[in-house]
Design a protein around this motif. Structure first.
Motif, PDB file in Angstrom:
ATOM      1  N   ARG A   1      -3.802  -9.112  -0.677  1.00 55.16           N
ATOM      2  CA  ARG A   1      -3.521  -8.119   0.372  1.00 55.16           C
ATOM      3  C   ARG A   1      -3.714  -6.713  -0.206  1.00 55.16           C
ATOM      4  NH1 ARG A   1       1.610  -6.227  -0.964  1.00 55.16           N
ATOM      5  NH2 ARG A   1       2.844  -7.683  -2.188  1.00 55.16           N
ATOM      6  N   PRO A   2      -3.922  -5.725   0.656  1.00 53.37           N
ATOM      7  CA  PRO A   2      -4.057  -4.354   0.156  1.00 53.37           C
ATOM      8  C   PRO A   2      -2.806  -3.920  -0.614  1.00 53.37           C
ATOM      9  CG  PRO A   2      -4.769  -4.485   2.428  1.00 53.37           C
ATOM     10  CD  PRO A   2      -4.126  -5.802   2.103  1.00 53.37           C
ATOM     11  N   ARG A   3      -3.011  -3.077  -1.608  1.00 52.48           N
ATOM     12  CA  ARG A   3      -1.916  -2.580  -2.451  1.00 52.48           C
ATOM     13  C   ARG A   3      -1.913  -1.067  -2.434  1.00 52.48           C
ATOM     14  NH1 ARG A   3       0.842  -6.711  -5.282  1.00 52.48           N
ATOM     15  NH2 ARG A   3      -0.140  -8.616  -4.572  1.00 52.48           N
ATOM     16  N   LEU A   4      -0.736  -0.477  -2.655  1.00 47.50           N
ATOM     17  CA  LEU A   4      -0.617   0.972  -2.727  1.00 47.50           C
ATOM     18  C   LEU A   4      -1.109   1.451  -4.088  1.00 47.50           C
ATOM     19  CD1 LEU A   4       2.845   1.785  -1.113  1.00 47.50           C
ATOM     20  CD2 LEU A   4       0.582   2.366  -0.238  1.00 47.50           C
ATOM     21  N   VAL A   5      -2.189   2.224  -4.083  1.00 49.46           N
ATOM     22  CA  VAL A   5      -2.727   2.807  -5.315  1.00 49.46           C
ATOM     23  C   VAL A   5      -3.243   4.210  -5.020  1.00 49.46           C
ATOM     24  CG1 VAL A   5      -3.395   0.592  -6.374  1.00 49.46           C
ATOM     25  CG2 VAL A   5      -5.040   1.837  -4.974  1.00 49.46           C
ATOM     26  N   ASP A   6      -3.244   5.040  -6.029  1.00 48.14           N
ATOM     27  CA  ASP A   6      -3.907   6.342  -5.937  1.00 48.14           C
ATOM     28  C   ASP A   6      -5.334   6.100  -6.426  1.00 48.14           C
ATOM     29  OD1 ASP A   6      -5.030   8.884  -6.593  1.00 48.14           O
ATOM     30  OD2 ASP A   6      -3.011   9.735  -6.600  1.00 48.14           O
ATOM     31  N   ALA A   7      -6.261   5.984  -5.484  1.00 48.83           N
ATOM     32  CA  ALA A   7      -7.634   5.596  -5.815  1.00 48.83           C
ATOM     33  C   ALA A   7      -8.299   6.579  -6.777  1.00 48.83           C
ATOM     34  CB  ALA A   7      -8.466   5.467  -4.536  1.00 48.83           C
ATOM     35  N   LYS A   8      -8.027   7.862  -6.621  1.00 47.10           N
ATOM     36  CA  LYS A   8      -8.646   8.860  -7.491  1.00 47.10           C
ATOM     37  C   LYS A   8      -8.160   8.705  -8.936  1.00 47.10           C
ATOM     38  CE  LYS A   8      -9.770  13.755  -7.523  1.00 47.10           C
ATOM     39  NZ  LYS A   8      -9.647  15.017  -6.816  1.00 47.10           N
ATOM     40  N   LEU A   9      -6.860   8.549  -9.104  1.00 49.60           N
ATOM     41  CA  LEU A   9      -6.293   8.393 -10.436  1.00 49.60           C
ATOM     42  C   LEU A   9      -6.723   7.064 -11.056  1.00 49.60           C
ATOM     43  CD1 LEU A   9      -4.460   9.423 -12.682  1.00 49.60           C
ATOM     44  CD2 LEU A   9      -2.524   8.431 -11.459  1.00 49.60           C
TER      45      LEU A   9
ATOM     46  N   GLY B   1       1.033  18.966 -15.037  1.00 49.46           N
ATOM     47  CA  GLY B   1       2.046  18.506 -14.098  1.00 49.46           C
ATOM     48  C   GLY B   1       1.743  18.877 -12.656  1.00 49.46           C
ATOM     49  N   SER B   2       0.489  19.227 -12.360  1.00 44.92           N
ATOM     50  CA  SER B   2       0.147  19.646 -11.000  1.00 44.92           C
ATOM     51  C   SER B   2      -0.708  18.616 -10.265  1.00 44.92           C
ATOM     52  CB  SER B   2      -0.590  20.992 -11.042  1.00 44.92           C
ATOM     53  OG  SER B   2      -1.809  20.867 -11.745  1.00 44.92           O
ATOM     54  N   PHE B   3      -0.774  17.411 -10.802  1.00 46.24           N
ATOM     55  CA  PHE B   3      -1.546  16.358 -10.143  1.00 46.24           C
ATOM     56  C   PHE B   3      -0.700  15.757  -9.027  1.00 46.24           C
ATOM     57  CE2 PHE B   3      -3.127  12.086  -9.498  1.00 46.24           C
ATOM     58  CZ  PHE B   3      -4.495  12.282  -9.483  1.00 46.24           C
ATOM     59  N   ALA B   4      -1.263  15.682  -7.848  1.00 47.77           N
ATOM     60  CA  ALA B   4      -0.545  15.108  -6.706  1.00 47.77           C
ATOM     61  C   ALA B   4      -0.831  13.605  -6.651  1.00 47.77           C
ATOM     62  CB  ALA B   4      -0.992  15.779  -5.416  1.00 47.77           C
ATOM     63  N   PHE B   5       0.196  12.800  -6.836  1.00 49.51           N
ATOM     64  CA  PHE B   5       0.083  11.347  -6.767  1.00 49.51           C
ATOM     65  C   PHE B   5       0.074  10.951  -5.303  1.00 49.51           C
ATOM     66  CE2 PHE B   5       2.203   7.097  -6.981  1.00 49.51           C
ATOM     67  CZ  PHE B   5       1.164   6.435  -7.615  1.00 49.51           C
ATOM     68  N   GLU B   6      -1.028  10.349  -4.838  1.00 48.26           N
ATOM     69  CA  GLU B   6      -1.194  10.036  -3.424  1.00 48.26           C
ATOM     70  C   GLU B   6      -1.582   8.575  -3.220  1.00 48.26           C
ATOM     71  OE1 GLU B   6      -4.106  12.889  -2.122  1.00 48.26           O
ATOM     72  OE2 GLU B   6      -2.734  14.563  -2.385  1.00 48.26           O
ATOM     73  N   PRO B   7      -0.609   7.663  -3.334  1.00 50.44           N
ATOM     74  CA  PRO B   7      -0.940   6.250  -3.143  1.00 50.44           C
ATOM     75  C   PRO B   7      -1.188   5.919  -1.676  1.00 50.44           C
ATOM     76  CG  PRO B   7       1.403   6.499  -3.539  1.00 50.44           C
ATOM     77  CD  PRO B   7       0.788   7.871  -3.674  1.00 50.44           C
ATOM     78  N   LYS B   8      -2.198   5.070  -1.462  1.00 47.54           N
ATOM     79  CA  LYS B   8      -2.539   4.603  -0.113  1.00 47.54           C
ATOM     80  C   LYS B   8      -2.937   3.134  -0.223  1.00 47.54           C
ATOM     81  CE  LYS B   8      -4.157   8.991   1.684  1.00 47.54           C
ATOM     82  NZ  LYS B   8      -4.656  10.005   0.818  1.00 47.54           N
ATOM     83  N   PRO B   9      -2.757   2.366   0.837  1.00 46.98           N
ATOM     84  CA  PRO B   9      -3.147   0.949   0.791  1.00 46.98           C
ATOM     85  C   PRO B   9      -4.655   0.806   0.568  1.00 46.98           C
ATOM     86  CG  PRO B   9      -1.874   1.426   2.783  1.00 46.98           C
ATOM     87  CD  PRO B   9      -2.187   2.736   2.132  1.00 46.98           C
ATOM     88  N   ARG B  10      -5.021  -0.017  -0.408  1.00 47.20           N
ATOM     89  CA  ARG B  10      -6.437  -0.278  -0.712  1.00 47.20           C
ATOM     90  C   ARG B  10      -6.613  -1.745  -1.034  1.00 47.20           C
ATOM     91  NH1 ARG B  10     -10.255   3.899  -2.207  1.00 47.20           N
ATOM     92  NH2 ARG B  10     -11.630   2.106  -2.205  1.00 47.20           N
ATOM     93  N   SER B  11      -7.751  -2.267  -0.662  1.00 49.34           N
ATOM     94  CA  SER B  11      -8.135  -3.606  -1.092  1.00 49.34           C
ATOM     95  C   SER B  11      -8.590  -3.477  -2.543  1.00 49.34           C
ATOM     96  CB  SER B  11      -9.276  -4.139  -0.223  1.00 49.34           C
ATOM     97  OG  SER B  11      -9.889  -5.233  -0.863  1.00 49.34           O
ATOM     98  N   ILE B  12      -7.892  -4.113  -3.459  1.00 44.65           N
ATOM     99  CA  ILE B  12      -8.203  -3.976  -4.885  1.00 44.65           C
ATOM    100  C   ILE B  12      -9.573  -4.576  -5.221  1.00 44.65           C
ATOM    101  CG2 ILE B  12      -7.432  -4.504  -7.233  1.00 44.65           C
ATOM    102  CD1 ILE B  12      -5.817  -2.301  -5.677  1.00 44.65           C
ATOM    103  N   PRO B  13      -9.911  -5.776  -4.716  1.00 42.56           N
ATOM    104  CA  PRO B  13     -11.253  -6.287  -5.022  1.00 42.56           C
ATOM    105  C   PRO B  13     -12.368  -5.345  -4.555  1.00 42.56           C
ATOM    106  CG  PRO B  13      -9.874  -8.053  -4.193  1.00 42.56           C
ATOM    107  CD  PRO B  13      -9.095  -6.774  -4.002  1.00 42.56           C
ATOM    108  N   GLU B  14     -12.237  -4.798  -3.341  1.00 44.27           N
ATOM    109  CA  GLU B  14     -13.244  -3.853  -2.841  1.00 44.27           C
ATOM    110  C   GLU B  14     -13.274  -2.594  -3.696  1.00 44.27           C
ATOM    111  OE1 GLU B  14     -12.701  -2.996   1.317  1.00 44.27           O
ATOM    112  OE2 GLU B  14     -12.772  -5.125   1.858  1.00 44.27           O
ATOM    113  N   PHE B  15     -12.102  -2.111  -4.083  1.00 46.98           N
ATOM    114  CA  PHE B  15     -12.011  -0.916  -4.915  1.00 46.98           C
ATOM    115  C   PHE B  15     -12.712  -1.133  -6.256  1.00 46.98           C
ATOM    116  CE2 PHE B  15      -9.803   1.428  -8.285  1.00 46.98           C
ATOM    117  CZ  PHE B  15     -10.057   2.726  -7.877  1.00 46.98           C
TER     118      PHE B  15
END
Length: 186
Positions: A112-120, A71-85
């Motif tokens: 358009r860019p979407r809010l995602v936590d890229a690491k997760l 339960g110590s994972f920090a959820f950090e969503p940021k705008p990302r281009s999904i195709p590029e990701f």
């Protein structure tokens, strides 16, 4: 305790192969390094680097899983281009897995860019794609698709693999559980 036991069993199995590769490569360099052509030496060093990168990735995956379960994972969503990701994830996998060229990526309705936590999300996709490559025939494609439904994103991975036995489905989301049909596949 059970989680720790499963982790030790899986980790010892998964780490053994890259460690054996590193050791044999170093022994080759130690015994024949001065006599090997530059190209062969470079190839051996690249194999060592690849094995170390694979082990680091496994450790990172274990750390993310551990943080999630604690339960110590920090959820950090940021705008990302999904195709590029998705192209980035496929490229990273390509460096670590020669079978990654079998991955086909498709994005539907994501303009358009979407809010995602890229690491997760990377952790999830690498796990799913790695399993798809590992458990499906080497001459078959693996399809990774992202689709948008309003503000929601849906990611799917489809392959022609061995599947998950019905008896294993209740344990699908347990950490470090291996299907009963995997045999000797790493």
């Amino acid at each position: 305790s059970e989680l720790k036991s499963r982790f030790v069993a899986v980790a010892s199995h998964e780490f053994r192969t890259p460690l054996a590769g590193i050791l044999s490569s170093i022994e080759l360099l130690d015994d024949y390094g001065a006599r090997l052509p530059d190209g062969e030496r470079r190839e051996i060093v690249d194999q060592i680097k690849s094995a170390v990168a694979r082990m680091n990735k496994m450790v990172d995956q274990v750390l993310v899983t551990s943080r999630l379960e604690a339960g110590s994972f920090a959820f950090e969503p940021k705008p990302r281009s999904i195709p590029e990701f998705m192209v980035q994830v496929a490229a990273e996998m390509d460096q670590a897995n020669r079978q990654s060229s079998r991955i086909a990526v498709r994005c539907d309705g994501i303009d358009r860019p979407r809010l995602v936590d890229a690491k997760l999300l990377s952790h999830i996709l690498v796990n799913l794609l790695g399993n798809a490559l590992k458990y499906s025939p080497p001459d078959t494609a693996v399809m990774c698709t992202a689709t948008a439904h309003g503000d929601r994103l849906r990611f799917s991975v489809a392959d022609k693999g061995i599947g998950i036995p019905t008896a294993d489905l209740p344990r699908l989301f347990e950490s470090f559980h291996r299907g009963t049909n995997v045999g000797n596949i790493q």
